[in-house]
Write a protein that holds these residues in place. Structure first.
Motif, PDB file in Angstrom:
ATOM      1  N   ARG A 141      34.888  45.416  35.323  1.00  0.00           N
ATOM      2  CA  ARG A 141      34.013  44.237  35.306  1.00  0.00           C
ATOM      3  C   ARG A 141      32.841  44.379  36.277  1.00  0.00           C
ATOM      4  O   ARG A 141      31.682  44.177  35.894  1.00  0.00           O
ATOM      5  N   HIS A 197      33.559  43.139  23.335  1.00  0.00           N
ATOM      6  CA  HIS A 197      33.228  44.089  24.393  1.00  0.00           C
ATOM      7  C   HIS A 197      33.174  45.531  23.911  1.00  0.00           C
ATOM      8  O   HIS A 197      32.765  46.416  24.658  1.00  0.00           O
ATOM      9  N   SER A 211      31.754  37.928  30.709  1.00  0.00           N
ATOM     10  CA  SER A 211      32.581  38.657  31.678  1.00  0.00           C
ATOM     11  C   SER A 211      33.435  37.756  32.569  1.00  0.00           C
ATOM     12  O   SER A 211      34.494  38.193  33.013  1.00  0.00           O
TER      13      SER A 211
END
Length: 196
Positions: free
Chosen positions: A69, A142, A125
């Motif tokens: 992330r 994603h 995110s």
């Protein structure tokens, strides 16, 4: 990941204090050098983000998952700054000039397409948004990171003049990462396990 950005800011600060662009480390074309550096670090951060899953599969280091992330967000930050410096300083905010440049150079269109694909990834995110989307939909969304990677790799290949090895190295690394993504984790572990 913040260090390259800090170095760029320091170089612009040195230039603002009277150093020549060359002496400040920004070459004779400081705007072009800044655009190139920001783009390169965006690409590196994206490749590192894409490398997390295969590295976990090969090494079993599950702690790497925590890096995906922040690396993805750094990628988006560098890509956004890359785009902002290009539009704001290189094109001086002139949308007509920007459009003419996009029409003339396909690599710019690919770079912008890559940024557009990274935008929903950055927006989704936060963990709360991922929970709201649901795990399956979040994972499918994603996967855009790989498509963005392809767009960025071709953007870099078309951007350079003549044959240069660096963009081909990055394209090769992306091909490797995509290949590793296709192999099941068990196959990777079997392939990398030391033989008796």
């Amino acid at each position: 990941m913040a260090l390259p950005l800090a170095v760029l800011v320091a170089r612009w600060g040195a230039m603002a204090w009277g150093l020549s662009p060359r002496a400040a480390g920004l070459t004779a074309e400081p705007v072009a050098e800044t655009i190139n550096q920001l783009g390169l670090w965006a690409l590196r951060a994206l490749w590192l983000t894409l490398a997390v899953t295969p590295l976990r599969a090969v090494t079993g280091w599950n702690w790497l998952a925590a890096w995906r992330r922040p690396l993805g967000l750094w990628c988006f930050a560098y890509a956004t700054l890359h785009l902002m410096v290009y539009v704001g300083l290189d094109m001086l905010g002139d949308l007509g000039l920007l459009w003419a440049d996009v029409v003339k150079h396909r690599f710019i269109l690919l770079g912008m397409a890559g940024w557009v694909m990274l935008l929903p990834l950055a927006l989704t995110s936060p963990r709360a948004v991922a929970r709201w989307l649901g795990g399956r939909r979040w994972r499918v969304l994603h996967r855009l990171a790989y498509v963005a990677g392809l767009a960025v790799a071709v953007h870099f290949l078309l951007r350079v003049k003549g044959f240069q090895i660096e963009p081909w190295i990055y394209a090769g690394l992306l091909a490797l990462l995509l290949g590793l993504r296709r192999w099941p984790a068990r196959a990777i572990m079997h392939w990398t396990r030391p033989r008796a």
